[in-house]
Design an enzyme around this catalytic site. Sequence first.
Site, PDB file in Angstrom:
ATOM      1  N   ARG A   1      -1.386  -3.670  -6.793  1.00 25.45           N
ATOM      2  CA  ARG A   1      -0.086  -3.720  -7.475  1.00 25.45           C
ATOM      3  C   ARG A   1       0.300  -5.161  -7.838  1.00 25.45           C
ATOM      4  NH1 ARG A   1       3.561  -0.695  -3.330  1.00 25.45           N
ATOM      5  NH2 ARG A   1       2.099  -1.786  -1.948  1.00 25.45           N
TER       6      ARG A   1
ATOM      7  N   ASN B   1       2.422   2.908  -5.990  1.00 29.01           N
ATOM      8  CA  ASN B   1       1.438   3.774  -5.341  1.00 29.01           C
ATOM      9  C   ASN B   1       1.912   5.216  -5.438  1.00 29.01           C
ATOM     10  OD1 ASN B   1      -0.250   1.702  -4.541  1.00 29.01           O
ATOM     11  ND2 ASN B   1       0.657   1.508  -2.504  1.00 29.01           N
TER      12      ASN B   1
END
Length: 821
Positions: free
Chosen positions: A30, A48
């Site tokens: 990320r 996620n």
Amino acid sequence: MDEILATGEREDIIRVAITVTGVVQGVGFRPFVFKAAQRFGISGFVRNEGGRVFIDASGRPADVGRFIREIKINPPPLSRVERLEVRLEKTKIEYKGFSVVESRGVPGEGPGIPPDSALCEKCRRELLDPGDRRYRYPFINCTDCGPRFTIVESSPYDRSRTSMREFEMCPECKAEYSDPSTRRFHAEPNACWVCGPAASYLDREEVAGVRDDPAPEPGSWLPRAQRALSHGKILAIKGVGGYHLACDATNRLAVETLRKRKGRPAKPFAVMLKDIQTVRKWFYLDPKEEELLISAAAPIVILRAKENCPLAKEVAPGLFHYGVMLPYSPLHLLLFAESESGTGLEALIMTSGNPSGFPLVFQDEEALEELGEIVDGFVTHNRRIVRPCDDSVVRVVDGEPLFYRRSRGYVPGEIPVPFKSQLHVLGAGGEGKNTFCILSQGSARLSQHVGDLYSEECLTRYAILLKDFTQLYGFEPEILAVDAHPDYAVSKTAQRIYPSLPVYRVQHHHAHMAAVMGEHGLIGAVTGVILDGTGYGTDGGIWGGEILYGGYGGFERSFHLSYVRMPGGERAILEPWRMALSYLKKCFGEDVLAVALKLLPGVEEKVRALLPTLEWEGYPVTSSAGRLFDAVSALTGISLRSTYDGESAGLLGEAALKAYTGTRWTENPETVLESILKKVHFSFEWKSVREFYTGEKEREGRNPVDEIETSFLIRDVVDGVMSGKPKELIALEFHRDLAGLLALYACRVCKERGTQDVVLSGGVFQNPLLLKFMIIFLRHLGLQPLWPHLLPPNDGGISYGQALVAAYSRGPTVGLASHPA
């Protein structure tokens, strides 16, 4: 993707939904996406989702294209992008910038949890930099390294779902965690001296509560631990996935003391060396071995010691190969740092922290109770280990990794499945070197190394880990695949956990064969050479020297090593001279006593006592290659008794390697095979090896299942010993001739069946020289040898094979061209 971007060429701004699957959580994915979005002017968010990463991205078409290509081509070092799906969204949303948003679970989808990763080079430099605020902090980490699998409690992988939730970040750590420009942006285990876990040292008196000292200063554990180790003390050290037992590996007395206290008289210990320079100085090291040692997985690698290697011989008695690893956690690395006296340790024993025969210790109270009588002190810490995970062990053969144990650094990574099954299958595994496997929707995951399940304590640990693993992935099995042995305790344990599931029993060696097929993506039928110590056969015998033909759906037993009796049953495994006597009886008949008394010194009276009962029908018969190796080890005088699994065979292999290394073997494979053809009586006509190149012969003239007669191998060993030939050379020739013999029989099956693929598996193929010879001979015969690279050839890989066989045989599958035999 190109079509989507082409659609957007007429637009100023397009919006796409991107889903990335693979190893993409807990690896800095990320933060990487965030930085890429900033670079290419993309707005939106990343989060996620279950085991995936989802990206909502808006921008100009060309910028979106570059953004997607960056994700595909340059992902973070610990990640692995297996699939990237892009969908053009019709609805546009005007996002203000790009952000990392809260994770979201997906019902029925398991988490994308990565393995634990060794300390990265940047964190290493900070750890050893006196000017850094994390100088000598034993839990330093970032998005590129640190614990993952051993600290996560549930999905998705966020700090609040790990054992690090017990430590609230200080303002400085929180700022790093929230700053996209740092390596610790969303590094879930992020911590420092102020806010994170702390290490401590306890000696025996402190553990017993005899001495009540003031609270120690932070960092005082290190000089105390270094001092104890340098003075020959034995410590229990809490690492990433459990406790190690440690001592100075160059101190002979310390190593001998550890052996006595642990109850481990001869089995090799693993060693941790200070750095790669020390490894190069003490061991022969090829590029692949070095690559493995310094990798993020940081396994134990089997290496050949140089003549000047200063390790105590008691580390690996009778061996010149050692299991070597580098410090993979900051705590381990600090043990080798310069001490108060200005000196430092160079090598430490790092063996699994458990009394022999019991599970790996990973909880603190358990460590104090079970290891207290073994060690002189404890290095422990307050970062909770959620689940144990032992070190991985690997060797390099023919330029490829050969696993002895697949665990830390690799688990819970996915293993591919060559067909898609609609079923959720649980492979229970074997009783030795156990792992279990969950399989569904074209992928499989194997557990960490559970170990040998020969005690109630180990079976209890198996049950705990099985429940933990399936809950972690939200996996609900529909079929339970177990070994065909009717009395396997591990199978009964799995059945007690899942009493309502249908049970599919998979023959042991079939599972070995299927596992290699699956790893290599094979579809049709193959020939399998499966060599191990023990496996329950379809005829009720003990198999272990098998040449099979078949696939996932079934197999035929084409050939097997000749049956011999195991005098004394399982005692013959611990006393290889018994197997030697059994083979001598088969070869020399009534003349066996005279030969045995010459070749088995030290057990003459036992030989005389056992000989009259040698053919008693109560003794089991076996075709085991492992027992054949035991017999040769005893006949050459290398080992008459075994104290651990595979000891005698391992010593025989070491002797052969010593001769192989010294002579630089250059024999012509064809010459060797022709020589074998002249020594063996076949039940079908073979004129020369050349027949295998020029045409096929029908199966006429032989039984459906033929024994492979091994008498000539035993006679050659006996002749060599009687003539005074060096035992190392006898061992080498035995390895060579057994491999050539098996290659010829495997070739025969391939010619009869019209296949070229020969899979090699079973614990005996941990022997690197036997495997190397098999590869040479099979390739010379025009065949394609395939052996495990992702999983061990021993029973650590059969849970995967069990799951594949059950998934194929019990439900509809997609992707198989034809049903095997």
